[in-house]
Design an enzyme around this catalytic site. Structure first.
Site, PDB file in Angstrom:
ATOM      1  CG  HIS A 268      -1.950   0.857   1.323  1.00  0.00           C
ATOM      2  ND1 HIS A 268      -2.404   1.629   0.151  1.00  0.00           N
ATOM      3  CD2 HIS A 268      -3.023   1.008   2.344  1.00  0.00           C
ATOM      4  CE1 HIS A 268      -3.469   2.460   0.559  1.00  0.00           C
ATOM      5  NE2 HIS A 268      -3.811   2.023   1.861  1.00  0.00           N
ATOM      6  CG  HIS A 307      -3.946   0.554  -8.256  1.00  0.00           C
ATOM      7  ND1 HIS A 307      -5.350   0.622  -7.931  1.00  0.00           N
ATOM      8  CD2 HIS A 307      -3.388   1.454  -7.424  1.00  0.00           C
ATOM      9  CE1 HIS A 307      -5.599   1.231  -7.081  1.00  0.00           C
ATOM     10  NE2 HIS A 307      -4.347   1.958  -6.707  1.00  0.00           N
ATOM     11  CG  ASP A 363       3.076   4.213  -3.934  1.00  0.00           C
ATOM     12  OD1 ASP A 363       3.032   5.546  -3.720  1.00  0.00           O
ATOM     13  OD2 ASP A 363       2.126   3.350  -3.645  1.00  0.00           O
TER      14      ASP A 363
HETATM   15  N1  CMC Z   1       4.770  -7.173 -10.634  1.00  0.00           N
HETATM   16  C1  CMC Z   1       4.660  -8.317 -11.102  1.00  0.00           C
HETATM   17  N2  CMC Z   1       3.591  -8.946 -11.521  1.00  0.00           N
HETATM   18  C2  CMC Z   1       2.333  -8.571 -10.716  1.00  0.00           C
HETATM   19  C3  CMC Z   1       2.497  -7.270 -10.096  1.00  0.00           C
HETATM   20  C4  CMC Z   1       3.771  -6.377 -10.119  1.00  0.00           C
HETATM   21  N3  CMC Z   1       3.936  -5.441  -9.519  1.00  0.00           N
HETATM   22  N4  CMC Z   1       1.293  -6.712  -9.632  1.00  0.00           N
HETATM   23  C5  CMC Z   1       0.579  -7.798 -10.024  1.00  0.00           C
HETATM   24  N5  CMC Z   1       1.004  -9.005 -10.418  1.00  0.00           N
HETATM   25  C6  CMC Z   1       0.570  -9.996 -11.145  1.00  0.00           C
HETATM   26  C7  CMC Z   1       0.419 -11.092 -10.463  1.00  0.00           C
HETATM   27  O1  CMC Z   1       1.387 -11.873 -10.020  1.00  0.00           O
HETATM   28  C8  CMC Z   1      -0.748 -11.735 -10.900  1.00  0.00           C
HETATM   29  O2  CMC Z   1      -0.349 -12.665 -11.656  1.00  0.00           O
HETATM   30  P1  CMC Z   1      -0.916 -14.036 -12.087  1.00  0.00           P
HETATM   31  O3  CMC Z   1      -2.233 -13.651 -12.650  1.00  0.00           O
HETATM   32  O4  CMC Z   1       0.044 -14.762 -13.184  1.00  0.00           O
HETATM   33  O5  CMC Z   1      -1.067 -14.783 -10.883  1.00  0.00           O
HETATM   34  C9  CMC Z   1      -1.574 -10.529 -11.686  1.00  0.00           C
HETATM   35  O6  CMC Z   1      -0.569  -9.727 -11.768  1.00  0.00           O
HETATM   36  C10 CMC Z   1      -2.709 -10.094 -10.618  1.00  0.00           C
HETATM   37  O7  CMC Z   1      -2.079  -9.739  -9.491  1.00  0.00           O
HETATM   38  P2  CMC Z   1      -3.059  -9.788  -7.931  1.00  0.00           P
HETATM   39  O8  CMC Z   1      -1.850  -9.921  -6.781  1.00  0.00           O
HETATM   40  O9  CMC Z   1      -4.057 -10.389  -8.184  1.00  0.00           O
HETATM   41  O10 CMC Z   1      -3.486  -7.964  -8.192  1.00  0.00           O
HETATM   42  P3  CMC Z   1      -4.156  -7.064  -6.871  1.00  0.00           P
HETATM   43  O11 CMC Z   1      -5.047  -6.626  -7.431  1.00  0.00           O
HETATM   44  O12 CMC Z   1      -4.409  -8.216  -5.871  1.00  0.00           O
HETATM   45  O13 CMC Z   1      -2.836  -6.648  -6.433  1.00  0.00           O
HETATM   46  C11 CMC Z   1      -1.330  -4.730  -6.023  1.00  0.00           C
HETATM   47  C12 CMC Z   1      -2.828  -5.253  -6.607  1.00  0.00           C
HETATM   48  C13 CMC Z   1      -1.033  -3.267  -6.285  1.00  0.00           C
HETATM   49  C14 CMC Z   1      -1.392  -5.311  -4.371  1.00  0.00           C
HETATM   50  C15 CMC Z   1      -0.135  -5.668  -6.908  1.00  0.00           C
HETATM   51  O14 CMC Z   1      -0.210  -5.283  -8.171  1.00  0.00           O
HETATM   52  C16 CMC Z   1       1.218  -5.220  -6.263  1.00  0.00           C
HETATM   53  O15 CMC Z   1       1.499  -6.055  -5.361  1.00  0.00           O
HETATM   54  N6  CMC Z   1       2.012  -4.367  -6.665  1.00  0.00           N
HETATM   55  C17 CMC Z   1       3.217  -4.001  -6.340  1.00  0.00           C
HETATM   56  C18 CMC Z   1       3.204  -3.063  -5.181  1.00  0.00           C
HETATM   57  C19 CMC Z   1       2.530  -1.630  -5.385  1.00  0.00           C
HETATM   58  O16 CMC Z   1       3.201  -0.929  -6.230  1.00  0.00           O
HETATM   59  N7  CMC Z   1       1.619  -1.101  -4.653  1.00  0.00           N
HETATM   60  C20 CMC Z   1       0.909   0.081  -4.653  1.00  0.00           C
HETATM   61  C21 CMC Z   1      -0.423   0.362  -4.917  1.00  0.00           C
HETATM   62  S1  CMC Z   1      -0.586   1.969  -5.520  1.00  0.00           S
HETATM   63  C22 CMC Z   1      -0.791   2.653  -4.073  1.00  0.00           C
HETATM   64  C23 CMC Z   1      -1.953   2.440  -3.175  1.00  0.00           C
HETATM   65  O17 CMC Z   1      -3.085   2.511  -3.606  1.00  0.00           O
HETATM   66  O18 CMC Z   1      -1.775   2.019  -1.951  1.00  0.00           O
END
Ligand code: CMC
Length: 430
Positions: A268, A307, A363
């Site tokens: 986050h 995201h 971010d």
């Molecule tokens: N790098 C590589 N792969 C990714 C990433 C990433 N940053 N984010 C998602 N994926 C992949 C994930 O492995 C999954 O692949 P598969 O379908 O093959 O298993 C797919 O994309 C969907 O991911 P998810 O975890 O189901 O997506 P989510 O909506 O639950 O997670 C997130 C969203 C923001 C937690 C995630 O994209 C992430 O961990 N990003 C990196 C951390 C980050 O930048 N966070 C800041 C968010 S913006 C600020 C805020 O609002 O807090």
């Protein structure tokens, strides 16, 4: 039969139910009627991470993640970032309308005259270890404000609420800057009422021996824009925490401390810190393809990418990317920018990122600007929290005033052991 409804057939019993649809949602409690018999609890939904559950009605922030749209109270984020000040945006989030000139002056006056904190707070900031993370200090001191304002528990009275809202927005930068100064062993710099909200924050961060600190206008405006971009983002993890704690009628200080704790995690608000550490680790543009390959392998996540809501370029990231160049004209460029741009370029062409609709989020570029402005990495989540406080408070207030809301108390699907008898320790085996 109305058309705005869902007809569900329970194949366990063969019975059909009509569930009304309102605002594109069904009321989860309607599912309770779906039962196999009198002793059945009724059907519930299972939604880890609350990925498909609307927990409130809100009129504060609108996001269309597919189209990359973000609006506060109807106003596009691009227009607010271009024309408004952070305090104007805070007023808008909390009150639903932009302030008139008189309302604005009164609001700015109130915030400006509540920036001082009780001297005792300095004493317990001093008690933190010299290398304490400023976010830990911020979370603790925000919670501690609760003990200075015991009347804040009367969350039902609007005057009481309004006063705590002013105090929290006004004192947050002071606590944030004091947390920083403690971590570098520097004497605290007190608020200067002659300066703008962001100008004063920069004063409390950087002032040393000068009689009067004068913020650079470009950096002061950049700070304000960064705060605007972080001011709200509807029902994210920290805002949901704020609403959840508020739902027990706890005071807004401890609720905000809880929200800030939720924000601290690397998935986050801790992500901008993680982005900088990642860019540092990559170290050179030539190593970007290797890191992209590792991210695709699942070895690590590309921080600042992806995201839960945006499946398009985060509109905030676009504004920040542009803002970076204004800041670098004053501060000199940040060498990490080249690595970030290359990372973005390759990722946006790569099938893995394209098919998962992973774009840079807010971010990805904010940390690079913060670093150029002199903020240490550990202050990044603190800056995020400082921007988000009006949003948290707007949601807290909306929740308190919403007659449909109740104390948050989700269910669970119990998958543990059935009843069994206690086993004395001597009989439990190795
Ligand atoms: N790098 C590589 N792969 C990714 C990433 C990433 N940053 N984010 C998602 N994926 C992949 C994930 O492995 C999954 O692949 P598969 O379908 O093959 O298993 C797919 O994309 C969907 O991911 P998810 O975890 O189901 O997506 P989510 O909506 O639950 O997670 C997130 C969203 C923001 C937690 C995630 O994209 C992430 O961990 N990003 C990196 C951390 C980050 O930048 N966070 C800041 C968010 S913006 C600020 C805020 O609002 O807090």
């Amino acid at each position: 039969m109305t058309t705005d409804s869902l007809t569900v057939t329970d194949n366990r019993t063969g019975r059909s139910y009509e569930v009304p649809i309102a605002d594109g949602a069904i009321n989860a409690m309607a599912l309770r009627e779906i039962r196999t018999g009198d002793d059945d609890f009724g059907l519930v939904t299972y939604d880890p991470g609350l990925k498909n559950t609307a927990s409130c009605r809100s009129s504060i922030t609108y996001i269309d993640g597919d189209a990359g749209i973000l609006r506060y109270r109807g106003y596009p984020i691009e227009q607010l970032a271009e024309h408004a000040s952070f305090l104007e945006v805070a007023y808008l989030l909390l009150n639903g309308e932009l302030p008139t000139a008189d309302e604005h002056d009164a609001w700015v006056h109130d915030i400006t005259h509540h920036t001082f904190i009780h001297e005792n707070i300095k004493k317990f900031i001093d008690g933190f270890h010299h290398d304490a993370h400023p976010m830990g200090i911020l979370v603790s001191t925000v919670a501690a404000l609760s003990t200075f304002y015991p009347e804040s528990k009367g969350t039902k009275e609007s005057e009481t609420r309004d006063l705590q809202i002013v105090r929290l927005i006004a004192k947050f930068p002071t606590l944030a800057a004091f947390a920083f100064r403690h971590s570098i062993g520097m004497r605290f710099a007190y608020p200067d009422n002659d300066l703008s909200f962001s100008g004063n924050f920069l004063n409390m961060m950087w002032r040393t021996t000068e009689l009067k600190y004068e913020p650079h206008p470009v950096l002061e405006r950049a700070m304000d824009i960064l705060l605007i971009l972080h001011a709200d983002h509807e029902q994210n993890c920290s805002t949901t925490t704020m609403r959840t704690i508020g739902s027990s009628q706890a005071d807004p200080y401890v609720a905000a401390a809880g929200a800030a704790s939720a924000l601290y995690g690397p998935l986050h608000g801790g992500a901008n810190e993680a982005v900088l550490r990642m860019l540092d680790e990559i170290g050179d543009v030539s190593r970007v393809p290797d890191y992209i390959a590792r991210a695709k392998n699942g070895d690590f996540r590309l921080m600042g990418f992806g995201h839960r809501v945006y499946k398009n370029y985060d509109p905030r990231a676009k504004i920040i990317r542009k803002l970076a160049y204004d800041v670098f004209e004053v501060t000199g460029t940040n060498p990490l920018l080249d690595i970030a741009l290359e990372l973005e370029r390759i990722a946006l062409e790569d099938e893995y990122f394209v098919s998962r609709r992973l774009y840079p989020n807010v971010d990805f570029y904010s940390g690079i600007i913060y670093q150029a402005m002199g903020f240490p990495v550990s202050m990044f989540p603190v800056l995020f929290a400082m921007g988000r406080i009006p949003g948290w408070l707007a949601h807290w207030q909306e929740n308190v005033l919403d007659a449909e809301q109740a104390i948050v108390r989700p269910l669970q699907l119990f998958v543990g052991a059935d009843e069994r008898d206690y086993v004395p320790m001597a009989q439990r085996g190795a």
